[in-house]
Design a protein around this motif. Structure first.
Motif, PDB file in Angstrom:
ATOM      1  N   ARG A   1      -7.197  21.895 -11.743  1.00  0.00           N
ATOM      2  CA  ARG A   1      -6.379  22.864 -13.364  1.00  0.00           C
ATOM      3  C   ARG A   1      -7.013  21.507 -14.148  1.00  0.00           C
ATOM      4  O   ARG A   1      -7.057  20.729 -13.792  1.00  0.00           O
ATOM      5  N   GLY A   2      -7.774  22.395 -14.919  1.00  0.00           N
ATOM      6  CA  GLY A   2      -8.422  21.229 -16.262  1.00  0.00           C
ATOM      7  C   GLY A   2      -7.433  20.823 -17.352  1.00  0.00           C
ATOM      8  O   GLY A   2      -6.578  21.715 -17.267  1.00  0.00           O
ATOM      9  N   MET A   3      -7.853  19.901 -16.927  1.00  0.00           N
ATOM     10  CA  MET A   3      -7.030  19.122 -18.237  1.00  0.00           C
ATOM     11  C   MET A   3      -8.094  18.128 -18.877  1.00  0.00           C
ATOM     12  O   MET A   3      -8.286  17.695 -19.231  1.00  0.00           O
ATOM     13  N   ILE A   4      -7.166  18.629 -21.020  1.00  0.00           N
ATOM     14  CA  ILE A   4      -7.911  18.029 -21.584  1.00  0.00           C
ATOM     15  C   ILE A   4      -6.604  16.445 -21.972  1.00  0.00           C
ATOM     16  O   ILE A   4      -4.903  16.499 -21.645  1.00  0.00           O
ATOM     17  N   GLY A   5      -7.180  15.439 -22.211  1.00  0.00           N
ATOM     18  CA  GLY A   5      -6.455  14.981 -22.268  1.00  0.00           C
ATOM     19  C   GLY A   5      -6.109  14.221 -24.025  1.00  0.00           C
ATOM     20  O   GLY A   5      -5.546  12.975 -24.595  1.00  0.00           O
ATOM     21  N   LEU A   6      -6.321  15.156 -24.832  1.00  0.00           N
ATOM     22  CA  LEU A   6      -6.150  14.290 -26.447  1.00  0.00           C
ATOM     23  C   LEU A   6      -4.754  14.793 -26.383  1.00  0.00           C
ATOM     24  O   LEU A   6      -4.319  15.793 -27.230  1.00  0.00           O
ATOM     25  N   CYS A   7      -3.895  13.624 -26.099  1.00  0.00           N
ATOM     26  CA  CYS A   7      -2.690  13.960 -26.389  1.00  0.00           C
ATOM     27  C   CYS A   7      -1.777  13.002 -25.946  1.00  0.00           C
ATOM     28  O   CYS A   7      -2.251  11.625 -25.319  1.00  0.00           O
ATOM     29  N   SER A   8      -0.520  12.540 -25.160  1.00  0.00           N
ATOM     30  CA  SER A   8      -0.093  11.551 -25.686  1.00  0.00           C
ATOM     31  C   SER A   8       0.650  11.318 -24.140  1.00  0.00           C
ATOM     32  O   SER A   8      -0.217  11.681 -23.022  1.00  0.00           O
ATOM     33  N   LYS A   9       0.247   9.806 -24.053  1.00  0.00           N
ATOM     34  CA  LYS A   9      -0.063   9.327 -22.488  1.00  0.00           C
ATOM     35  C   LYS A   9       1.056  10.119 -20.969  1.00  0.00           C
ATOM     36  O   LYS A   9       1.033   9.992 -20.271  1.00  0.00           O
ATOM     37  N   SER A  10       2.164  10.329 -21.788  1.00  0.00           N
ATOM     38  CA  SER A  10       3.089  10.712 -21.337  1.00  0.00           C
ATOM     39  C   SER A  10       3.109  12.303 -20.833  1.00  0.00           C
ATOM     40  O   SER A  10       3.070  13.092 -19.600  1.00  0.00           O
ATOM     41  N   GLU A  11       1.865  12.992 -21.741  1.00  0.00           N
ATOM     42  CA  GLU A  11       1.701  14.705 -21.432  1.00  0.00           C
ATOM     43  C   GLU A  11       0.244  14.109 -20.511  1.00  0.00           C
ATOM     44  O   GLU A  11       0.198  14.796 -19.755  1.00  0.00           O
ATOM     45  N   GLN A  12      -0.283  13.368 -20.881  1.00  0.00           N
ATOM     46  CA  GLN A  12      -1.443  13.217 -19.966  1.00  0.00           C
ATOM     47  C   GLN A  12      -0.854  13.350 -18.735  1.00  0.00           C
ATOM     48  O   GLN A  12      -1.335  13.904 -17.080  1.00  0.00           O
ATOM     49  N   LYS A  13      -0.132  12.183 -18.439  1.00  0.00           N
ATOM     50  CA  LYS A  13       0.816  12.145 -16.849  1.00  0.00           C
ATOM     51  C   LYS A  13       1.511  13.082 -16.449  1.00  0.00           C
ATOM     52  O   LYS A  13       1.341  13.656 -15.680  1.00  0.00           O
ATOM     53  N   THR A  14       2.317  14.287 -17.153  1.00  0.00           N
ATOM     54  CA  THR A  14       2.658  15.833 -16.773  1.00  0.00           C
ATOM     55  C   THR A  14       1.360  16.119 -16.562  1.00  0.00           C
ATOM     56  O   THR A  14       1.762  16.827 -15.004  1.00  0.00           O
ATOM     57  N   LYS A  15       0.121  16.232 -17.542  1.00  0.00           N
ATOM     58  CA  LYS A  15      -0.768  17.330 -16.441  1.00  0.00           C
ATOM     59  C   LYS A  15      -0.868  16.724 -15.208  1.00  0.00           C
ATOM     60  O   LYS A  15      -1.650  18.042 -14.578  1.00  0.00           O
ATOM     61  N   LEU A  16      -1.487  15.712 -15.330  1.00  0.00           N
ATOM     62  CA  LEU A  16      -1.865  15.268 -14.006  1.00  0.00           C
ATOM     63  C   LEU A  16      -1.295  14.984 -12.559  1.00  0.00           C
ATOM     64  O   LEU A  16      -1.449  16.048 -12.014  1.00  0.00           O
ATOM     65  N   ALA A  17       0.601  14.944 -12.989  1.00  0.00           N
ATOM     66  CA  ALA A  17       1.172  14.816 -12.228  1.00  0.00           C
ATOM     67  C   ALA A  17       1.158  16.266 -11.591  1.00  0.00           C
ATOM     68  O   ALA A  17       1.468  17.349 -10.905  1.00  0.00           O
ATOM     69  N   GLU A  18       1.072  17.767 -12.157  1.00  0.00           N
ATOM     70  CA  GLU A  18       0.850  18.926 -12.547  1.00  0.00           C
ATOM     71  C   GLU A  18       0.146  19.130 -10.812  1.00  0.00           C
ATOM     72  O   GLU A  18       0.074  20.038 -10.294  1.00  0.00           O
ATOM     73  N   ALA A  19      -1.053  19.131 -11.436  1.00  0.00           N
ATOM     74  CA  ALA A  19      -2.334  18.938 -10.997  1.00  0.00           C
ATOM     75  C   ALA A  19      -2.282  18.212  -9.738  1.00  0.00           C
ATOM     76  O   ALA A  19      -2.335  19.437  -8.685  1.00  0.00           O
ATOM     77  N   VAL A  20      -1.688  17.426  -9.520  1.00  0.00           N
ATOM     78  CA  VAL A  20      -1.674  16.800  -8.137  1.00  0.00           C
ATOM     79  C   VAL A  20      -0.764  17.343  -6.991  1.00  0.00           C
ATOM     80  O   VAL A  20      -0.691  18.466  -5.815  1.00  0.00           O
ATOM     81  N   GLU A  21       0.572  18.057  -8.108  1.00  0.00           N
ATOM     82  CA  GLU A  21       1.346  19.165  -7.286  1.00  0.00           C
ATOM     83  C   GLU A  21       1.301  20.403  -6.862  1.00  0.00           C
ATOM     84  O   GLU A  21       0.758  20.837  -5.873  1.00  0.00           O
ATOM     85  N   LEU A  22      -0.149  21.326  -7.784  1.00  0.00           N
ATOM     86  CA  LEU A  22      -0.614  22.491  -7.241  1.00  0.00           C
ATOM     87  C   LEU A  22      -1.725  21.959  -6.273  1.00  0.00           C
ATOM     88  O   LEU A  22      -2.162  22.922  -5.421  1.00  0.00           O
ATOM     89  N   ASN A  23      -2.238  20.744  -6.251  1.00  0.00           N
ATOM     90  CA  ASN A  23      -3.195  20.775  -5.087  1.00  0.00           C
ATOM     91  C   ASN A  23      -2.152  20.882  -3.902  1.00  0.00           C
ATOM     92  O   ASN A  23      -3.250  21.823  -3.156  1.00  0.00           O
ATOM     93  N   LYS A  24      -1.427  20.830  -4.033  1.00  0.00           N
ATOM     94  CA  LYS A  24      -0.169  21.327  -2.149  1.00  0.00           C
ATOM     95  C   LYS A  24      -0.088  21.958  -3.153  1.00  0.00           C
ATOM     96  O   LYS A  24      -0.411  23.283  -1.666  1.00  0.00           O
ATOM     97  N   THR A  25       0.581  23.013  -3.442  1.00  0.00           N
ATOM     98  CA  THR A  25       0.786  24.095  -3.701  1.00  0.00           C
ATOM     99  C   THR A  25      -0.361  25.381  -2.896  1.00  0.00           C
ATOM    100  O   THR A  25       0.191  26.190  -2.480  1.00  0.00           O
ATOM    101  N   LEU A  26      -0.972  25.401  -4.184  1.00  0.00           N
ATOM    102  CA  LEU A  26      -2.164  26.427  -3.719  1.00  0.00           C
ATOM    103  C   LEU A  26      -2.682  26.634  -2.451  1.00  0.00           C
ATOM    104  O   LEU A  26      -3.320  27.456  -1.930  1.00  0.00           O
TER     105      LEU A  26
END
Lengths: 432, 432
Positions: free
Chosen positions: A147-172
């Motif tokens: 899951r490509g993550m672009i971090g040019l956003c707020s810290k909370s958005e960064q956290k959401t993206k990273l959490a999504e990536a980690v979660e995807l890691n399990k589901t995929l």
């Protein structure tokens, strides 16, 4: 279920090793024998015997960098300055992408890759990855999904993206019957601030995930990095701990001698994307120097929007040719090395130890080449022809884990006509 | 005999001009109409109607430099320093070439070229050209034949070679039903002393023959020329009067600004051979600069011993990609320009005004591309896909002078199986 493939030329994928007239045995998707000569008596009980008829069997090709989600933008904007291409072509269109777009684009790309001999591909994308994973499952191909993550956003958005990536890691990983693995993918140093990169490294260590990142693709981004941080990207990433986990970088076009030493020191793998780097005017990576320093170099196509096809044969050929001309030295990057980059090195770069070679104990991911085409004659020089003369169109059959996915140039697991219709339909929808 | 080709995308070959849904009419091998839409009533009487089914029709590709006589050395020596390759691989083998070798090599090359969409090729060779001409006749392809002359011999031998070349000029043109023309071909400045070049120019003027010559392929040969003659090759050739006749040079990799100006002044055409130049480590020709100076640039594959295939699609693609990366500028050599180089510019370089475009009055030399392959979707961007994504394997049908030579990927004029057998047999004979 046992299968016997006999009467073929076996290109093992080890540097230049070839079994001129040989056979292989596959048992439940795993290679259990690679032998020269005709099959002996002990194999006569195998029901499923496939006569290779002198054709060439080699490891399936491994595409270590791409974005298949954007395949519908193939040819949509060529020959433009990078910033114009991104701002007027790529980004406005990507902003309109829907589930239908990703479904159509990913299906088209997987079809193209399978038919041209790619059995494993890395995907870096940010939209609807579960959908792509289900296509991987259906098609039978193998994939490393990120899951490509672009971090040019707020810290909370960064956290959401990273959490999504980690979660995807399990589901995929639960999709695709073991054929899907994952990595964490910060997009690039110029889109991911240092603190975000450190957060990502933390999660990578916690979940034992490798990292995939774009690095030093253009001279411009390196200059900007130096201006902003007072150091070049590679040493900066090393400091941030990125290379403490297994890392595969894409591109690596603009790296100096010190940076190559750092990559070598940390065993960072490089996905060399020569066609995309040429087409976008990014430059020519110093692959001969990387090889001299024993850096692991694999090959990737990048997306069809900047290549413009996903034919790994054309990528191998370019990897073997471009550096000879650029260095004015015909001895750099031999055919054997280029073939290795597209097979075994790819498996190591993606941490998939069970593929990449035709060898006892490896998964049966392989392709069969029609050796009777005029451009592959005289037929003696198999490795040379595979690299310097073949193309994806020479692929007859494709197997992943012993399952036949392409037979006689027809994809068995996907509906070709439907995919081509839907690709055009989805692209037209984007334009209205 | 009239033919109607309808329901297709017509790529006229003019810079980027496309008829999205159109048809063409061919009368006795000559194009008599190129129209958009469906054929009107007036064409209903034509018996031979071919439905293009939405496929793409474009001018046959024109390969402006090669040596098909050495096709059997494909893959025989790769990744070696130039001098080692020539001395240990090429020359010893070429010394053994017989009529059988040339027959097998030329047949294989013509088969490969036809199947990958080349309808005209230039041949520079020194052995058994009449034999090759008869293969041209039989196969239906078009050829510009030149007897390559090396002048590193006595004056009387030089005279013999030149007389033979002039004589061949007459005999070859009587073979091939008008599809064969000729040029005079001094091999290169480093193999043809000035006095010999002047003799050749004299004969070229007398017989109104264009000249074809290798020029400035490697930095080494240019340096040697300067050491020997105190001037660079291009100004030297201009002084010797070579450019007073129409000249097509092959390679032109190492040319400075003054030399490019001389080529522009004399309307010298360039055959750009990017794959061969890369593979041999010769370097990268400055094509963007040539285009800026309005120098006519066409494309050639060079021989299969240094390419290693004769696929003009791969050559177009390389011509469009390599300069973008080398100059770090994605706007140089557009897809339109690359397509033009492989078609219309080729016809001008070879002085064949009756081919190179799909246009009323031109000979019906064209090819039809299978537009339904996954790597050509979405199907809107035809020129982009032809240059950046297609390969010779996408060619369905090939016509020269309205005669169908390849239909549905099968060559009608040549026996494919026999040619492939004989190529391997002849190569094996050379090795014993």
């Amino acid at each position: 279920m046992k299968q016997l493939f006999y009467n073929g030329v076996i290109v093992t994928g080890e540097k230049g090793k070839i079994v001129k007239n040989g056979f292989i045995v596959v048992d439940n998707g795993v290679i259990t024998a690679v032998e020269s000569g005709d099959p002996t008596e002990e194999y006569s009980a195998i029901d499923d015997k496939i006569n290779l008829k002198g054709n060439w069997l080699l490891p399936g090709l491994i595409n270590t960098h791409g974005h298949i989600g954007s395949t519908l933008l193939r040819g949509f904007g060529d020959d433009l300055p990078l910033s114009v291409w991104l701002k007027t072509k790529m980004w406005p269109m990507e902003g309109k992408f829907t589930e239908e777009t990703i479904q159509a684009a990913s299906s088209l790309a997987i079809l193209e890759m399978l038919k041209s001999g790619t059995t494993t591909f890395l995907e870096m994308y940010h939209l609807h990855l579960e959908l792509t994973a289900r296509l991987v499952q259906k098609s039978g191909i193998r994939s490393v999904m990120t899951r490509g993550m672009i971090g040019l956003c707020s810290k909370s958005e960064q956290k959401t993206k990273l959490a999504e990536a980690v979660e995807l890691n399990k589901t995929l990983r639960t999709i695709g019957e073991g054929r899907i693995t994952t990595m964490l993918a910060p997009h690039a140093p110029y889109t991911c601030p240092p603190a975000f990169l450190e957060m990502i490294v933390g999660e990578a260590k916690r979940h034992q995930l490798p990292i995939h990142i774009h690095l030093s693709e253009t001279a411009h981004e390196v200059d900007e990095h130096v201006t902003k941080y007072g150091k070049r990207p590679v040493s900066h990433l090393a400091e941030l701990g990125v290379f403490d986990v297994h890392t595969l970088i894409a591109h690596g076009v603009h790296l100096n001698e010190d940076e190559l030493d750092i990559l070598a020191k940390y065993n960072v793998a490089v996905s060399h994307n020569p066609n995309s780097n040429l087409k976008l005017g990014s430059g020519i990576a110093n692959v001969p120097r990387m090889l001299k320093k024993n850096i692991l170099v694999a090959i990737g196509t990048d997306s069809a929007a900047s290549n413009n096809n996903l034919d790994m044969f054309q990528e191998m050929r370019m990897a073997a040719l471009i550096h000879k001309g650029n260095k004015e030295d015909p001895t750099v990057v031999s055919a054997k090395e280029a073939l290795l980059m597209a097979t075994y090195n790819g498996s190591k770069a993606l941490k998939l130890d069970h593929i990449g070679l035709i060898e006892k104990g490896k998964d049966a991911d392989f392709i069969i080449i029609d050796s009777r085409q005029p451009h592959l004659q005289p037929s003696d020089h198999v490795v040379s022809h595979l690299v310097y003369s073949a193309s994806g169109a020479d692929v007859l059959d494709v197997y992943v884990k012993g399952v036949c996915l392409v037979r006689n140039k027809v994809c068995l697991s996907l509906d070709e006509e439907k995919i081509i219709y839907e690709a055009n339909h989805a692209f037209n929808s984007l334009q209205t």
